[in-house]
Scaffold this active site. Sequence first.
Site, PDB file in Angstrom:
ATOM      1  N   CYS A 167      -2.800   8.594   3.802  1.00  0.00           N
ATOM      2  CA  CYS A 167      -2.556   8.237   2.399  1.00  0.00           C
ATOM      3  C   CYS A 167      -3.706   8.732   1.547  1.00  0.00           C
ATOM      4  O   CYS A 167      -3.540   9.095   0.394  1.00  0.00           O
ATOM      5  CB  CYS A 167      -2.458   6.730   2.208  1.00  0.00           C
ATOM      6  SG  CYS A 167      -1.639   5.889   3.527  1.00  0.00           S
TER       7      CYS A 167
ATOM      8  N   GLU B  80       0.883  -1.168   0.000  1.00  0.00           N
ATOM      9  CA  GLU B  80       0.000   0.000   0.000  1.00  0.00           C
ATOM     10  C   GLU B  80       0.910   1.205   0.000  1.00  0.00           C
ATOM     11  O   GLU B  80       1.650   1.403   0.972  1.00  0.00           O
ATOM     12  CB  GLU B  80      -0.781   0.040   1.316  1.00  0.00           C
ATOM     13  CG  GLU B  80      -2.092  -0.672   1.323  1.00  0.00           C
ATOM     14  CD  GLU B  80      -3.051  -0.056   0.362  1.00  0.00           C
ATOM     15  OE1 GLU B  80      -2.976   1.163   0.128  1.00  0.00           O
ATOM     16  OE2 GLU B  80      -3.854  -0.803  -0.195  1.00  0.00           O
TER      17      GLU B  80
END
Length: 678
Positions: free
Chosen positions: A242, A208
């Site tokens: 994020c 990720e």
Amino acid sequence: GTIALADAATIEAAAAAAQAAFAGWAATPITERANLLRGLATALEQHRDELIAICCKEAGKTIPDGVAEVREAVDFLRYYAARAEEADFAARGLGPRGVVLCISPWNFPLAIFLGQVSAALAAGNTVVAKPAEQTSLVALRTLELMRDCGFPPGVVALLVAEGKAVGEQLVPDPRIKAVMFTGSTGVGSWLARQLASRPDAPVPLVAETGGQNCMVVDSTALPEQVVRDVVNSGFQSAGQRCSALRVLFLQEDIADKVIEMIIGAMRELRVGDPALLSTDIGPVIDQKALRGLEDHVRYLDATGRLLHRCDIPETGEHTFFAPRLYEISNLSLLEREVFGPIVHVVRYRAEAFDEVLAQINQTGFGLTFGIHSRIEEACMRAADRVQAGNIYVNRNMIGAIVGVQPFGGRGLSGTGPKAGGPQYLSRLVTTGEEAENAAGQRELPAAGSRPGANQTLAASNTAARLWARRGLNERVSTLRQFLASYARRPEEDQLVLEHTLTAVRDQLRYAVDLLTAPKSLPGPTGESNSLHLEPRGCLLLLLDDDRHNGEYLMAAVSALVGGNSVTALATEELLPEWRALVTAMVSAGLPDSLFCVHPLAAADGLLLDPALGGVMVHARSRHLHAVAQKLATREGPILPLISCVAPTTLLHQTLVEKSVSIDTTAAGGNASLMTMAN
Ligand code: ADP
């Protein structure tokens, strides 16, 4: 608290402990493992205030962010416990992989840390957990709670250590059977390369990484909702998520008004001590992060226009960074992710809507995307076209909820499967077939001047796009037609042929079930959440052993039904037969260039082709290792090496997931009036 970073001997001891605990944990019944995870969830809730306090002191999290942090960790534990029980991998011949290395970041020190760990554990693996150096204390406290809950020793070996030291020592270690990583794109690529150079490659990597997250706001949007969602998405948690909003595209007709309102809202933000309830935004994580943001401000002062800058407290040494709103002329001025509370505004003309979507895709990142519009057609068009993992319509774009908005990106933003989604655990189990293959590996033939070596995927890429647009029904009926003609092949062993055809037809039925409609996910009233599956694009398929012809056919059909194109690479022996198959497919109605076969010598070039979306290689292929290595030399996104022989997993791996979350209560007023012709 204080920490001491692990040395090489401690790192070795952690790997040995997790390895020693593996057999016992893998043999523990799934209900028992799941109950331990649920017990930990309850323990976290009981220690919630303490954990929030540690997150606040160690990571600078505000109290509301701390509440959400603990809640998300609890959700992960219960979600993966339930999914693992439901999946019953053992009954399907799938087992745990072994020791999983979990490397987590500081921005969700409890949620991402435990999300990775709990998934690995639920699937029966043991874990070496490497939290970010900055947030080691909260991880240590969590480990104490795990011990109190009765997790056996060694099941999770925690390493408080420097990332690079652990990476260099453990990533090449054959005891590590998979890596889960959340962090920067650079480290993600480094890990992929290291893993590919192992003799037992491919080793699964779930990564990720970063994003360049955009929101598009057209002139029909409700400004009050836009302002609320921009401020939350861009500045909450000091922009250190994020998913956070980085680039806001405002249609020029409303830009001045909306900017003025955003500035008004920014004036109300309080930056300060995160332990105070009156604080909206705490500090950034450390001096290094602060310096990075200050560098970016210098760049923006030269290339953009400052619209607003919040105040920060006047204290001595600190890591507060004032949230800022900048206007820039275009997206390409931003070359990398900037991890902090800065929102960049770009104005666009209404006619350029599609062009804006294309620019967003061109960044190569694909994590979150937001759209605000009261024209449903515009929302759906954007949701469909933007190649991001999580799409948010008329709402904020942060705070994905486990099981409701499965989270994760594509391209430079990550590999999938999505955390908190139905496919996550499937990456953490194995059929064991890859392992049988470690000996007898072959190199790929060098391109040289052999025929077919200069092929590219350009035509196949176009064919994939057109094919995907044809819709599922048409794809399925074309493939069924092809299978009917395939069934009439005279030369095959009838029994084998029938067996293959039955399996492939079952797969088509499964694909129809899976792909007919997006999966709708549970969520609160007023919100619609769904999980869509999209093709990866051009897939390569390696054909190198005639004993696997049935499985190759399964792989090709699985890829095609989902809307991908397939370019096969065949050894000299297999070339004629598969070329004949292509002809049969084309006569059954499959478009040209959608399925084609080249000699294996073309692998060298095709594996590096920028249009490539992934590679399918049989788990027992003698070229598996060589393909993994070649793939890892590519720049850019980490591409999947699809080597699973279980058909349903195979199908899922040819697809990418997209979560779409819509605030269905947001379209204030009668929006349909706006789309009426007159
Ligand atoms: P950030 O910039 O957000 O700190 P990083 O990717 O540097 O992102 O860090 C995320 C996690 O990866 C942290 O736990 C860090 O210690 C770890 N890490 C950094 N470099 C490496 C490496 N070379 N190998 C393994 N882990 C690493």
